[in-house]
Each structure stands twice: as C-alpha cells, then as structure tokens.
Write an enzyme that holds these catalytic residues in place. Structure first.
Site, PDB file in Angstrom:
ATOM      1  N   LYS A  95       0.687  -1.304  -0.162  1.00 33.40           N
ATOM      2  CA  LYS A  95       0.146   0.158  -0.073  1.00 33.40           C
ATOM      3  C   LYS A  95       1.031   1.072  -0.017  1.00 33.40           C
ATOM      4  CE  LYS A  95      -4.402  -1.021   0.232  1.00 33.40           C
ATOM      5  NZ  LYS A  95      -4.373  -2.421  -0.253  1.00 33.40           N
TER       6      LYS A  95
ATOM      7  N   LYS B  36      -4.348  -8.460 -14.331  1.00 32.16           N
ATOM      8  CA  LYS B  36      -5.359  -8.972 -13.313  1.00 32.16           C
ATOM      9  C   LYS B  36      -6.375  -8.112 -13.129  1.00 32.16           C
ATOM     10  CE  LYS B  36      -6.129  -9.321  -8.454  1.00 32.16           C
ATOM     11  NZ  LYS B  36      -6.047  -8.954  -7.199  1.00 32.16           N
TER      12      LYS B  36
ATOM     13  N   LYS C 203      -9.756  -3.074  -9.070  1.00 33.11           N
ATOM     14  CA  LYS C 203     -10.290  -1.759  -9.174  1.00 33.11           C
ATOM     15  C   LYS C 203      -9.120  -0.682  -9.269  1.00 33.11           C
ATOM     16  CE  LYS C 203     -10.393  -1.831  -3.990  1.00 33.11           C
ATOM     17  NZ  LYS C 203     -10.663  -3.082  -3.707  1.00 33.11           N
TER      18      LYS C 203
HETATM   19  P1  ADP Z   1      -9.293  -5.351  -6.181  1.00 34.18           P
HETATM   20  O1  ADP Z   1      -8.136  -6.054  -6.686  1.00 34.18           O
HETATM   21  O2  ADP Z   1     -10.353  -4.912  -7.130  1.00 34.18           O
HETATM   22  O3  ADP Z   1      -8.951  -4.424  -5.415  1.00 34.18           O
HETATM   23  P2  ADP Z   1      -9.979  -6.752  -3.665  1.00 34.18           P
HETATM   24  O4  ADP Z   1      -8.585  -6.763  -3.420  1.00 34.18           O
HETATM   25  O5  ADP Z   1     -10.941  -5.850  -3.019  1.00 34.18           O
HETATM   26  O6  ADP Z   1     -10.345  -6.505  -5.259  1.00 34.18           O
HETATM   27  O7  ADP Z   1     -10.627  -8.183  -3.756  1.00 34.18           O
HETATM   28  C1  ADP Z   1     -11.438  -8.803  -3.032  1.00 34.18           C
HETATM   29  C2  ADP Z   1     -11.489 -10.384  -3.153  1.00 34.18           C
HETATM   30  O8  ADP Z   1     -11.587 -10.490  -4.532  1.00 34.18           O
HETATM   31  C3  ADP Z   1     -10.206 -11.034  -2.885  1.00 34.18           C
HETATM   32  O9  ADP Z   1     -10.431 -11.979  -1.855  1.00 34.18           O
HETATM   33  C4  ADP Z   1      -9.455 -11.379  -4.121  1.00 34.18           C
HETATM   34  O10 ADP Z   1      -8.761 -12.659  -4.208  1.00 34.18           O
HETATM   35  C5  ADP Z   1     -10.710 -11.552  -5.168  1.00 34.18           C
HETATM   36  N1  ADP Z   1     -10.192 -10.878  -6.342  1.00 34.18           N
HETATM   37  C6  ADP Z   1     -10.109  -9.684  -6.717  1.00 34.18           C
HETATM   38  N2  ADP Z   1      -9.734  -9.562  -7.965  1.00 34.18           N
HETATM   39  C7  ADP Z   1      -9.553 -10.860  -8.617  1.00 34.18           C
HETATM   40  C8  ADP Z   1      -9.318 -11.249  -9.974  1.00 34.18           C
HETATM   41  N3  ADP Z   1      -8.915 -10.626 -11.049  1.00 34.18           N
HETATM   42  N4  ADP Z   1      -9.169 -12.646 -10.007  1.00 34.18           N
HETATM   43  C9  ADP Z   1      -9.522 -13.604  -8.881  1.00 34.18           C
HETATM   44  N5  ADP Z   1      -9.786 -12.950  -7.784  1.00 34.18           N
HETATM   45  C10 ADP Z   1      -9.839 -11.690  -7.460  1.00 34.18           C
END
Ligand code: ADP
Ligand code: TRP
Length: 321
Positions: free
Chosen positions: A110, A190, A193
């Site tokens: 972060k 990947k 957001k």
């Molecule tokens: P972001 O990457 O959009 O910030 P988060 O970290 O809030 O998403 O993700 C919340 C959950 O969704 C996590 O457990 C993560 O493993 C899953 N996740 C997020 N993006 C993906 C992705 N592209 N493929 C698989 N799982 C994902």
C-alpha cells in the site's frame, strides 16, 4: 464448522471479486455455519470520504445478497456494528511484536502504491485477527493476498494463549482460494479496481457493454482462425457458459470466418444472461433498504452473541475482569 470472512468495501464489485471470492464463499453456506461481515473499519484505512464509504458499504451489502448470500443461513453484518472487536484488537495489540506487523507485505504494498502509511494501515492485521478470533472462526476463506494476514492472526492467538496461560482462542485454518484462476481484466492485467480495468457486476450497463466490446484483441484477419490460448474472451466465456457452449465457442473461434466483434457480442450476451438474476435481486434489495438494514441488524445481534463469551474470556485472562 464455522466459516468466517470479511469483505472490504473499498470499490465497486467486479467479476474478479465474484469468481475469485464471492461465489465460493457463498457456496460454503451449505457446508457449515457462515459468518460474513462488511469490513467497514478496515475500509477506513484507505477510503476517507463519507459518501464513497456509504456507496461501497451498500454495494457490498446488496451485492452479496444479490449473489446468493442467504441471511437465513449466514450471519451477515457490518463490522462496525460490533464495536467489541476493538476491545479485542487492543488486547491483541499488546502481545503483537512490532516486527510481526513490519513484515506484512500488504502494508508495504500500500505504501508503494502511494497510500500515506497511517497507523490504521499498519495495525490492519491486528484488527483482522480480532475479527477472526472474536467470532471463533474455524476456517477463513480468503484470497491469496490475505494468506499472510491469516498466519499473523494465528501467531497472535498463540502468543496470547501463551502469555496468559489459557486457551482463550482456537487457531483458525486458512482456506486459500488457490484453485480459482486470477480473472483477467479489460487490459490483460489482473482485473482490479486499482487498475481501472474491471467489469462491474452491478454498474452501468452501457459501460459494461463498452468494456466487453473494448477488450483488446490481436489483428488476425476475419477469415483466419483466432488464437484461443490466453485469450481474455475465451477465459471470460468459460466462466459463464456450460462446457458444451464453451466448446462450441472455442471451436467457432478456431474455425475463423468471423471478426472479433462477433465473438465479443456472443460473450457479452452470455455475461448478461449469467448476471441477469443477480442484477434482478440487486434491484429488488435496492428498493427495499429497510429490509437490508433489518438483515444487517439481525446479523449484528447474532454476531454479538458469538463475540461476548470470547471477549469475556480474553478480558478475564488478562486480568481486566
Ligand atoms: P481489487 O483487486 O479490485 O482491489 P480486492 O482486493 O478488494 O479487489 O478483492 C477482494 C477479493 O476478490 C479478494 O479475495 C481477491 O482474491 C478477489 N479478487 C479480486 N480481483 C480478482 C481477480 N482479478 N481474480 C480473482 N480474484 C480476485
Ligand atoms: N483484509 C481482508 C481483505 O482485504 C478483509 C477482512 C477484514 C477479512 N477482516 C477479515 C478477511 C477477517 C477474512 C477475515 O480482503
């Protein structure tokens, strides 16, 4: 068997969230007791805007209900509705060596991403351990990125039990969703957001369509077979179709004779059909905010009942009762 997980409301829900985390977590409702909460205190470490936080919290609440979370089966609540979690977090803080937190990669990440390193961000794993231990979780389903936090929570439980000579906390087992492939985003990275490359589950339909139609493809001419290996179109199609439908889609691409625009349209309609019932339920709850509040209230009361004996045992162990 008690499953527990937290969902940080820090952005709009997207396909990666659903296929990477939500779907499997929701399926666990039929395997055991489930305790799921909206980690709004955790979100505060990065979301510091009242309206934004409200929007994301509401979207997580509606989104999880829309995707199949059954409030009759799962205990579903807002983390902040059970402030006891902070009492436990402090007790855990006092047995947490600085070094343990300094080693946490998500904090370091972060900081690299440019977030100002506030104390909340640093202490994030302590609050997360409190979440897990307070409700006596047996198994914590999380994505790979949260694995280290789970190990830290286990370390804290052991340290606390040893320091005060009592088995106050049971050790939670992680269930890392390794088998779920990472869902690729609209730019080939990947889906996340943070990269602004997502297909939102419940966002604007025109934007969704534009996103799918804009997935980058190569310049294979219309009449030629299209490469399917590593294709985002193929990957997304697989998630939302039956094996037969998917085999037909792949065969069609390999045959050639159509442009990418056609395949994208097919993908778009599969995605829309797959998401339609969830989007309908989302609208249902969107128009019944009182029902959603009731669900979260009931969840919070149940969560409090789970929390009370653990917190009392911990206070007793340290000598505060
Ligand atoms: P972001 O990457 O959009 O910030 P988060 O970290 O809030 O998403 O993700 C919340 C959950 O969704 C996590 O457990 C993560 O493993 C899953 N996740 C997020 N993006 C993906 C992705 N592209 N493929 C698989 N799982 C994902
Ligand atoms: N840190 C988790 C995430 O970003 C969310 C979370 C908060 C959590 N408390 C938790 C997950 C307790 C599992 C258990 O995804």
């Amino acid at each position: 068997m008690r499953f527990l997980t937290g969902v940080k409301p820090s952005g709009h829900l997207h396909l990666g969230n659903y296929f990477g985390a939500m779907r499997a977590a929701i399926n666990l409702q039929d395997e055991g007791e489930t305790v799921y909460f909206i980690a709004d205190y955790h979100a505060l470490t990065t979301v510091q805007n009242r309206e934004e936080l409200h929007t994301y919290v509401r979207e997580v609440a509606l989104g999880w209900l829309a995707c199949g979370l059954d409030p009759e089966k799962a205990t579903f609540f807002r983390q902040s509705a059970v402030p006891e979690v902070h009492e436990l977090a402090w007790l855990l803080s006092c047995v947490t060596p600085m070094g343990l937190l300094e080693r946490c990669v998500s904090y370091k990440d972060k900081v690299v991403q440019g977030f100002s390193p506030n104390h909340g961000l640093f202490a994030y794993p302590v609050l997360m351990a409190a979440d897990i231990l307070l409700y006596g979780a047996d198994v914590v389903p999380v994505g790979k990125d949260q694995k280290q936090h789970l190990e830290v929570a286990r370390d804290m439980a052991v340290k606390f039990n040893e320091a005060f000579g009592k088995q106050v906390f049971k050790l939670p087992e992680p269930r890392i969703q390794e088998e779920v492939a990472t869902i690729t985003g609209l730019d080939g990275r990947k889906m996340s957001k943070s990269y602004n490359n997502t297909l939102e589950l419940f966002g604007d339909e025109a934007k969704f369509k534009k996103g799918v139609m804009g997935i980058p493809t190569d310049s294979t001419p219309i009449d030629q077979p299209k490469p399917v290996e590593g294709s985002t179109l193929v990957e997304l199609h697989k998630l939302v179709s039956t094996p037969d439908e998917h085999a037909a889609f792949v065969a069609d691409m390999q045959r050639g004779g159509r442009g990418y625009g056609d395949y994208k349209k097919q993908l778009l309609s599969k995605l829309q059909a797959y998401l339609a019932p969830m989007r309908e339920r989302y609208q249902h709850y969107l128009h019944r905010p009182d029902d959603v509040d009731d669900i979260l209230q009931t969840g919070a009361s149940r969560a409090r009942e789970l929390a009370e004996p653990t917190l009392n045992a911990a206070l007793e162990a340290v000598g505060l009762v």
